[in-house]
Design an enzyme around this catalytic site. Sequence first.
Site, PDB file in Angstrom:
ATOM      1  CG  ASP B 126      35.051  47.195  49.420  1.00 55.00           C
ATOM      2  OD1 ASP B 126      34.509  46.207  48.891  1.00 55.00           O
ATOM      3  OD2 ASP B 126      36.207  47.575  49.137  1.00 55.00           O
ATOM      4  NE  ARG B 273      34.065  47.712  41.040  1.00 51.42           N
ATOM      5  CZ  ARG B 273      34.699  48.000  42.177  1.00 51.42           C
ATOM      6  NH1 ARG B 273      35.541  47.161  42.683  1.00 51.42           N
ATOM      7  NH2 ARG B 273      34.517  49.134  42.778  1.00 51.42           N
TER       8      ARG B 273
END
Lengths: 340, 340, 340, 340
Positions: B126, B273
């Site tokens: 993030d 991810r």
Amino acid sequence: MSIGILTSGGDCPGLNAVIRGAVIKGDRIHQVSFLGIRDGWRGLVEDDIVPLPRHDVRGISRAGGTILGTSRTNPFEHGGIERVREVMAARGMTGLIAIGGEGTLTAARRLADGGIPVVGVPKTIDNDLSATDYTFGFDTAVSIATESIDRLRTTAESHHRCMVVEVMGRHVGWIALHAGIAAGAHAILIPEVEVSIEQICGWVENARDRRRAPVIVVAEGFVPSGEEHLHAPRGLDAFGRPRLGGIGERLAPQIEAITGIETRAATLGHLQRGGVPSAYDRVLATRFGTAAVDAVVEKRWGTMVSLIGTDIELVDLHSATTVLKTVPLERWDEAAILFG
Amino acid sequence: MSIGILTSGGDCPGLNAVIRGAVIKGDRIHQVSFLGIRDGWRGLVEDDIVPLPRHDVRGISRAGGTILGTSRTNPFEHGGIERVREVMAARGMTGLIAIGGEGTLTAARRLADGGIPVVGVPKTIDNDLSATDYTFGFDTAVSIATESIDRLRTTAESHHRCMVVEVMGRHVGWIALHAGIAAGAHAILIPEVEVSIEQICGWVENARDRRRAPVIVVAEGFVPSGEEHLHAPRGLDAFGRPRLGGIGERLAPQIEAITGIETRAATLGHLQRGGVPSAYDRVLATRFGTAAVDAVVEKRWGTMVSLIGTDIELVDLHSATTVLKTVPLERWDEAAILFG
Amino acid sequence: MSIGILTSGGDCPGLNAVIRGAVIKGDRIHQVSFLGIRDGWRGLVEDDIVPLPRHDVRGISRAGGTILGTSRTNPFEHGGIERVREVMAARGMTGLIAIGGEGTLTAARRLADGGIPVVGVPKTIDNDLSATDYTFGFDTAVSIATESIDRLRTTAESHHRCMVVEVMGRHVGWIALHAGIAAGAHAILIPEVEVSIEQICGWVENARDRRRAPVIVVAEGFVPSGEEHLHAPRGLDAFGRPRLGGIGERLAPQIEAITGIETRAATLGHLQRGGVPSAYDRVLATRFGTAAVDAVVEKRWGTMVSLIGTDIELVDLHSATTVLKTVPLERWDEAAILFG
Amino acid sequence: MSIGILTSGGDCPGLNAVIRGAVIKGDRIHQVSFLGIRDGWRGLVEDDIVPLPRHDVRGISRAGGTILGTSRTNPFEHGGIERVREVMAARGMTGLIAIGGEGTLTAARRLADGGIPVVGVPKTIDNDLSATDYTFGFDTAVSIATESIDRLRTTAESHHRCMVVEVMGRHVGWIALHAGIAAGAHAILIPEVEVSIEQICGWVENARDRRRAPVIVVAEGFVPSGEEHLHAPRGLDAFGRPRLGGIGERLAPQIEAITGIETRAATLGHLQRGGVPSAYDRVLATRFGTAAVDAVVEKRWGTMVSLIGTDIELVDLHSATTVLKTVPLERWDEAAILFG
């Protein structure tokens, strides 16, 4: 108010995102319109200029190349400051954004010194410009080179070969350094660091002894120490003109002769500079474009947009064009730990 | 000398490149060996630890995920400092490299404060960790999100629809910001900035009026201003448990109802991810790995490797774990110029 | 019961999926075990053979190259049928799966004719084997070539250049045909069809006149009509040995000289055969592998698995190895409509 | 002579290549011009039609979606044959190319039966049309699904989770079958084959026992045997309307409850149908386009272009629209050998 914009020198992924960013911000925030100058300085000195409305930059940040075209024309060989001033006046151009590499920015600096209202945007696929941490195009080039080496490695492993991959970088080894680290190369050869053919073969043999297919990444400008004469012409091309063999093709037979390991060369060439820009390059180029139009509106002539850390800043064009940003020895040393 | 290494928290592209960089540099330069701790802190407190010879890290920097496995175990709920010291002593572990995000690094800091010889490596897809400009994983996530939005846009355009794309980011909007800029989104909605549903619909209609298919990129943690109650449960899942609808799926019908434009939502989720790390992330992760083993050898306990500009530096773990790095308003404003 | 398996000749994306498919189906359905023969026929005649348990083929269908290694060894130059029979007997090998191209399958056919229990799996990146509609590897090669041409085109357009892209295909032009159609080439030059340099330049000028950057895709085996002498050596390599310039590099200066359009050549080379196989190739290769082990269990010696429409069938090795599958003139004519 | 062309139904990678192939061949070989009908049958019955000169199809085969737009309008609900005939006459349209799926081709057949000069081009991302071996779009969808599963797997492995990936396929399981084989799934669940939740959990546990992260690929139309009631609404959406949870999201908690393995669901959704078409799809679509214009010129009304083996043939529209092409049980059995 009307701003001219041009892209000059070799093409580079991200050029269109700079153009789009500048045009949209100019249209929305500053109420300025843009004129697209075709093929770099050529279009300026030849007055080959078209309106560049916002509609024409729609969706272009995803496209490689430059919608304006490019050339290697030097404005100082075609009328120089006087001609540039004349065309800009005739077109009602109150400012100019010049997007290009070392040559382009040097011309822009000389024009600015001569009173032309110009702002620069740095473009170098090779990452060789000082005064900016990175520029757009470099990340895409490194990505393509890394993917290509990943592909070439599987063939090398299946055939128990050594693979020499030549990447871009005539004067600096940044692409080789980053792609070599990313792809896990067994040696990275760059113009900045002297390495002998014996040392290269040592890394190759080391990798082979650990049952790996040796992968060597070499920047096109690398010359093995003690072999500067290799720059001499190699054979003739289809028209009888002398040709220079690439360093990759010259190294491969030497490595094979010394180590006895079958060795092939692959030259990535123009593949590294075309096509869809990486997300990183699109973001950076867009930020450069919006910052450049701000600089024009603020009349920051003679400056260049630049990435410092995570910020976009304005720096003097002089600072950007005097020193080539080479790979520091410690960065190569850091990578060399993983060789062989 | 033997160093333990663990990866903890959500997986992230680049973890394996950190491991490889640390192990190879440790082996070659410092003559230290590594112990692989399985599944983060769980493996440490449960003594699930295996030797990690250099051979085992061969070629792994190209692989997504982590060869060591990961978990969300908190060591302070399983014996804490005493248990960690006990296992480390039993294994002859003279130092520890902990790779993880805010939670992991906070645990590492508390361990270091308690005398455990530990060095941190920041991991956050993030990009929400202060004290480092970027970490690995973020670039790959942004790349995948950008490519996905490029794909979704063609369908939206063919069907004259609005598309709402939900990307990762519960507390910060960095992925949304970068992917949105790169993909040319017509609005970017992030937790840091208050935006009403009316304003969103204004951008959507604006884009539609220019004959574009509106594309909205929204971070999962965004809440439209005045609608905080939307966080209430939406329906029940297959087992009768209350479920929260994602923000993308909640926004789409509202936009359609207000604007009359057919609107679809897409949630990228875990796609962002996994898989092969980008070249950028492999380089950064490799550099972090080699720097981390240096820090261990130099006994720089309680520090964390960090990217500052283009340099790798050591910073205090305290500085890294106290402030969440949110998107500054000026960065969002800069992007918002291109909306609508 | 124990089955030997080998991969021979140039590597090709999909080889590992064949191996995986055969080993898993053999293990689960037929209760046969596998022996992995290293580096093709070399490993068989030199008895370089290892057990190949199911565990070792885990996850390999995504990997390029071949986990068994490959070579160009011809078994008939190293003991032939007698030696093969001897090693197979010593190893308790009751059947053999040989994965390879024209040369490999010809050897397999001769071995089968001599009584060796062998089944073939066709592998040709060039798509030049008759008796099967397609083989694995071809789709990946076409995909990579197409992506590469997409990239190269943006540079050509920015610089108003002609780009000549040389792809694989010494004897047949299938990769050039498919990649050329997919990428929208302005000419596709293949060994099967005579085309003069004048005709090529006509297409180039045609494209230029419509303001396109001409893109020419040429198979490495193409020779312009009337210029067969161009196959003579061009210059010398780093060791003074005569070298043949590739057709792409030979065409580029001729096109530039005749048309006056700046022209560059790019040679894709080994990039086309390495790396992650396409989904199409993984599916086809997996089906080939499972069908091959069935054929062995059913003692269908001297046959080869083959794709006919959407079905996998067994065909005689004789039928597969006597005729080179060239591009029919009507397929080229169909594509040529889009040239220029 | 003027030919109308339209794209109808859900968008699909390759539509633009069909349009480009038809327009260029029409222009060059048959001297026919094209009229672009906007948004499928809607544009035809509403007379929303624009000239489609060759220049407008330049370079579009690389672009996803359709430059003509699409809709789900049924011409028989908007004037039917009479209205179609009227608009075609008014526009001087002597033939029509309709590109679409089962619904579109059924409408085309009924129009042809009523005397409208129409030729069909099959489009189905799901591969569910009989009378053609494959259509464009399917290969791109399988490729994207495969890449996505490759990515998701690394996260699953790092966290020791089971991953359920839902792909497109309401009525047929072709995408799930091919992507599942290509990605090495531990179970492939399709509408055509009854499988119980217990059997699914058996495969999951099997994979786990061999230390793999179980990966399940499920077509959206799959229903576990004995659980048809699961199609009942699951919760409410943001407007209080009942919503159906996707099968992936419904399976995940059941698998977790029975096996005890942490399980996550990912739904690929629209990602599978957008973006740059694969090389395979571009070639097939281009061939379909050029064959369709030939069929029009030869007045082969009521036929459809079709891929049979490696040839493009014309088949009757009736044959194409009466039977749904489902996955044969033997194809699933072939794949199921590799499950668990």
